[in-house]
Design a protein around this motif. Structure first.
Motif, mmCIF file in Angstrom:
data_model
loop_
_atom_site.group_PDB
_atom_site.id
_atom_site.type_symbol
_atom_site.label_atom_id
_atom_site.label_comp_id
_atom_site.label_asym_id
_atom_site.label_seq_id
_atom_site.Cartn_x
_atom_site.Cartn_y
_atom_site.Cartn_z
ATOM 1 N N ASN A 1 3.018 -5.229 7.947
ATOM 2 C CA ASN A 1 3.754 -4.291 7.102
ATOM 3 C C ASN A 1 2.940 -3.901 5.872
ATOM 4 O O ASN A 1 2.348 -4.760 5.207
ATOM 5 N N ILE A 2 2.924 -2.594 5.571
ATOM 6 C CA ILE A 2 2.258 -2.111 4.360
ATOM 7 C C ILE A 2 3.223 -1.327 3.465
ATOM 8 O O ILE A 2 2.823 -0.820 2.422
ATOM 9 N N VAL A 3 4.507 -1.217 3.883
ATOM 10 C CA VAL A 3 5.476 -0.383 3.173
ATOM 11 C C VAL A 3 6.230 -1.200 2.128
ATOM 12 O O VAL A 3 6.805 -2.253 2.444
ATOM 13 N N LEU A 4 6.241 -0.696 0.910
ATOM 14 C CA LEU A 4 7.011 -1.292 -0.168
ATOM 15 C C LEU A 4 8.392 -0.644 -0.180
ATOM 16 O O LEU A 4 8.529 0.527 -0.526
ATOM 17 N N PRO A 5 9.456 -1.367 0.229
ATOM 18 C CA PRO A 5 10.813 -0.791 0.200
ATOM 19 C C PRO A 5 11.167 -0.366 -1.221
ATOM 20 O O PRO A 5 10.989 -1.128 -2.167
ATOM 21 N N PHE A 6 11.648 0.838 -1.358
ATOM 22 C CA PHE A 6 11.922 1.364 -2.693
ATOM 23 C C PHE A 6 13.081 2.363 -2.629
ATOM 24 O O PHE A 6 14.220 2.020 -2.866
ATOM 25 N N GLY A 7 12.774 3.593 -2.243
ATOM 26 C CA GLY A 7 13.784 4.650 -2.271
ATOM 27 C C GLY A 7 14.952 4.442 -1.336
ATOM 28 O O GLY A 7 16.060 4.907 -1.617
ATOM 29 N N ASP A 8 14.709 3.765 -0.218
ATOM 30 C CA ASP A 8 15.784 3.617 0.782
ATOM 31 C C ASP A 8 16.557 2.308 0.664
ATOM 32 O O ASP A 8 17.444 2.053 1.489
ATOM 33 N N LEU A 9 16.273 1.483 -0.327
ATOM 34 C CA LEU A 9 17.015 0.232 -0.469
ATOM 35 C C LEU A 9 18.498 0.494 -0.706
ATOM 36 O O LEU A 9 19.363 -0.267 -0.237
ATOM 37 N N ALA A 10 18.809 1.570 -1.418
ATOM 38 C CA ALA A 10 20.214 1.901 -1.679
ATOM 39 C C ALA A 10 20.879 2.568 -0.482
ATOM 40 O O ALA A 10 22.093 2.799 -0.497
ATOM 41 N N THR A 11 20.084 2.857 0.565
ATOM 42 C CA THR A 11 20.617 3.531 1.754
ATOM 43 C C THR A 11 20.956 2.541 2.857
ATOM 44 O O THR A 11 21.440 2.934 3.916
ATOM 45 N N ALA B 1 -1.103 5.855 -2.894
ATOM 46 C CA ALA B 1 -2.084 6.439 -1.978
ATOM 47 C C ALA B 1 -1.421 6.877 -0.683
ATOM 48 O O ALA B 1 -1.844 7.847 -0.043
ATOM 49 N N LEU B 2 -0.372 6.147 -0.287
ATOM 50 C CA LEU B 2 0.355 6.449 0.945
ATOM 51 C C LEU B 2 1.856 6.473 0.656
ATOM 52 O O LEU B 2 2.335 5.755 -0.230
ATOM 53 N N ILE B 3 2.579 7.292 1.423
ATOM 54 C CA ILE B 3 4.042 7.300 1.354
ATOM 55 C C ILE B 3 4.611 7.106 2.752
ATOM 56 O O ILE B 3 3.955 7.401 3.754
ATOM 57 N N SER B 4 5.826 6.610 2.801
ATOM 58 C CA SER B 4 6.543 6.463 4.065
ATOM 59 C C SER B 4 8.029 6.392 3.722
ATOM 60 O O SER B 4 8.422 6.628 2.574
ATOM 61 N N SER B 5 8.863 6.084 4.708
ATOM 62 C CA SER B 5 10.296 5.926 4.438
ATOM 63 C C SER B 5 10.923 5.071 5.528
ATOM 64 O O SER B 5 10.586 5.210 6.705
ATOM 65 N N ILE B 6 11.807 4.192 5.105
ATOM 66 C CA ILE B 6 12.512 3.344 6.075
ATOM 67 C C ILE B 6 13.490 4.189 6.879
ATOM 68 O O ILE B 6 13.694 3.969 8.066
ATOM 69 N N ASP B 7 14.091 5.175 6.232
ATOM 70 C CA ASP B 7 15.123 5.996 6.859
ATOM 71 C C ASP B 7 14.596 6.749 8.070
ATOM 72 O O ASP B 7 15.107 6.584 9.177
ATOM 73 N N THR C 1 0.797 -1.235 0.000
ATOM 74 C CA THR C 1 0.000 0.000 0.000
ATOM 75 C C THR C 1 0.824 1.276 0.000
ATOM 76 O O THR C 1 0.532 2.226 -0.726
ATOM 77 N N ALA C 2 1.859 1.343 0.841
ATOM 78 C CA ALA C 2 2.640 2.569 1.029
ATOM 79 C C ALA C 2 3.983 2.466 0.311
ATOM 80 O O ALA C 2 4.670 1.452 0.425
ATOM 81 N N ILE C 3 4.346 3.517 -0.397
ATOM 82 C CA ILE C 3 5.615 3.541 -1.132
ATOM 83 C C ILE C 3 6.698 4.212 -0.289
ATOM 84 O O ILE C 3 6.483 5.298 0.269
ATOM 85 N N ASP C 4 7.819 3.562 -0.184
ATOM 86 C CA ASP C 4 8.987 4.139 0.494
ATOM 87 C C ASP C 4 9.621 5.166 -0.442
ATOM 88 O O ASP C 4 10.214 4.814 -1.461
ATOM 89 N N VAL C 5 9.488 6.462 -0.091
ATOM 90 C CA VAL C 5 10.006 7.531 -0.957
ATOM 91 C C VAL C 5 11.486 7.815 -0.708
ATOM 92 O O VAL C 5 12.077 8.667 -1.363
ATOM 93 N N GLY C 6 12.083 7.100 0.252
ATOM 94 C CA GLY C 6 13.515 7.258 0.496
ATOM 95 C C GLY C 6 13.848 8.529 1.260
ATOM 96 O O GLY C 6 12.984 9.383 1.507
ATOM 97 N N TRP C 7 15.135 8.639 1.615
ATOM 98 C CA TRP C 7 15.535 9.826 2.370
ATOM 99 C C TRP C 7 15.401 11.124 1.565
ATOM 100 O O TRP C 7 15.100 12.174 2.156
#
Length: 427
Positions: free
Chosen positions: A333-343, A400-406, A79-85
């Protein structure tokens, strides 16, 4: 105050390659280092960061797309996209409190140095965005400027204390004497990861599993060298991404390059930092005595200085596919790891140091800590989404949703946020 935000953003946009040399020059003068020597130190450190940024870009430009290709290749949908740092930082700097954080953060650090409540002189100005994000969360929660600033200050104090706590690892493992890492992400992961390493190394059988760069090289000879480790792990990442053979080799070569080039760039940076560290030590020893603990001071730098260590890169590359696996199977968990995988190399740096380079132990701890971060990021997803909308952040297509692992998944930020959320309920 809001009118100052664009000025602060313009200043920070200069990047560490400009900001850091200026700060180092004035710090050198403060500690009575000769002007010419201070200028040369600042210039050398700036050049070192130019090199580090180039190598980090090599890492991110290859690992990021490969990790994202894995997401598409495996057909993962959450559901939620990881937009990264980068996304989290832009949301933070768009907050009404952003302009106040830089001067207040510098003042807090100065007061803590004077009162001997920290030994870290944080010159990593760009990463003040972590403090800003924490304050921005509380501002969005409470609409109170005072509470937001207090939250940011408490977060900074916690990060500086963690940087002091982990500073010995910088010298004993990474060989970076006089350096600490007050980067919000690296510090947050250390709070759980370092105790986990201690626990893992007490568990029968698991504690005897050993795979650090030195033992790997001893077992595999020339093929155990960091350059070959980078090539091998890069090829695996490329294959999991579904790349063609040529692209797989390109990723492998890029990771081999990171393994070899990053330590050399860090060595150049340390060359510039030595005169400043020595000047600071002499200055403080004159006031507190030769053997006094108060004569110690750490220069706080970006966690990027740790990311070139072979064990850090190896651990991070193994954790990329494991993070995607955990995102799919982890209940809640609803977050799809994306932007922060390289972090991920930034997240695991202190964990690897605590494990003394044992990649097996570091991966086990990394899986646990990243799983916790995913659950926290899931909890914070709706909140970060509302912050993003207020900041006019451009949402990813179809998200629809954003989040970030960082930062949304940052444990220290989460604890701070919950404290202020409880306070807001009873205020």
């Amino acid at each position: 105050m809001e009118q100052l935000t664009p000025m602060v953003q313009a200043f920070l946009a200069l990047g560490p390659t400009v900001i850091l040399p200026v700060f180092i020059f004035f710090i050198g003068l403060l500690f009575r280092v000769k002007p010419a020597e201070s200028f040369r130190s600042g210039l050398t450190i700036g050049v070192g960061f130019v090199g580090i940024n180039l190598v980090v870009a090599l890492l991110v430009d290859n690992l990021g797309p490969a990790a994202q290709a894995m997401v598409a290749n495996f057909g993962i949908q959450l559901t939620a996209i990881d937009v990264g740092w980068p996304g989290s930082a832009s949301i933070a700097w768009a907050s009404p409190i952003a302009a106040a954080i830089l001067p207040i953060g510098l003042l807090v650090n100065f007061v803590m140095l004077v009162t001997k409540t920290t030994k870290t002189m944080d010159v990593d100005i760009w990463n003040y965005w972590h403090f800003t994000f924490c304050g921005a969360c509380v501002y969005a929660l409470s609409n109170s400027f005072i509470m937001a600033i207090l939250a940011a200050v408490l977060f900074e104090i916690a990060i500086l204390k963690i940087a002091d706590w982990t500073a010995p690892y910088m010298e004993t493992y990474f060989g970076l004497e006089g350096i600490s890492v007050p980067t919000g992400s690296a510090a947050s992961y250390a709070t759980i990861g370092v105790p986990l390493i201690w626990l893992i190394q007490k568990i029968p059988f698991i504690k005897d599993l050993k795979a650090d760069p030195a033992s790997i090289q001893k077992r595999f000879g020339i093929f155990g060298e960091p350059i070959f480790m980078g090539l091998f792990l890069g090829i695996i990442i490329g294959a999991l991404a579904g790349y063609n053979p040529g692209k797989i080799i390109q990723v492998g070569m890029a990771m081999a390059g990171v393994m070899v080039l990053m330590p050399r760039m860090v060595k150049l940076l340390m060359e510039g930092l030595i005169p400043i560290s020595e000047g600071a030590r002499e200055f403080l020893q004159k006031r507190f005595g030769e053997d006094s603990e108060n004569a110690k001071i750490y220069i706080g730098l970006d966690a990027a200085v740790t990311t070139g260590h072979p064990a850090v890169i190896a651990t991070a590359l193994i954790l990329v596919p494991l993070t995607l696996l955990m995102a799919v199977i982890l209940p809640g968990n609803i977050v799809l790891p994306f932007g922060d995988l390289a972090t991920i190399p930034f997240f695991v740096a202190m964990i690897v140091a605590a494990a003394r380079g044992n990649i097996i132990h570091s991966v086990i701890a990394g899986v646990v800590v990243i799983s916790i971060s995913l659950l926290i990021a899931s909890f914070m997803a709706e909140f970060q989404t509302s912050m993003g909308l207020m900041a006019q952040f451009k949402m990813p297509d179809g998200a629809a949703l954003i989040s970030s692992i960082d930062q949304a998944g940052n444990f220290v930020n989460f604890v701070n946020f919950i404290i202020f959320q409880i306070f807001a309920l009873f205020a």
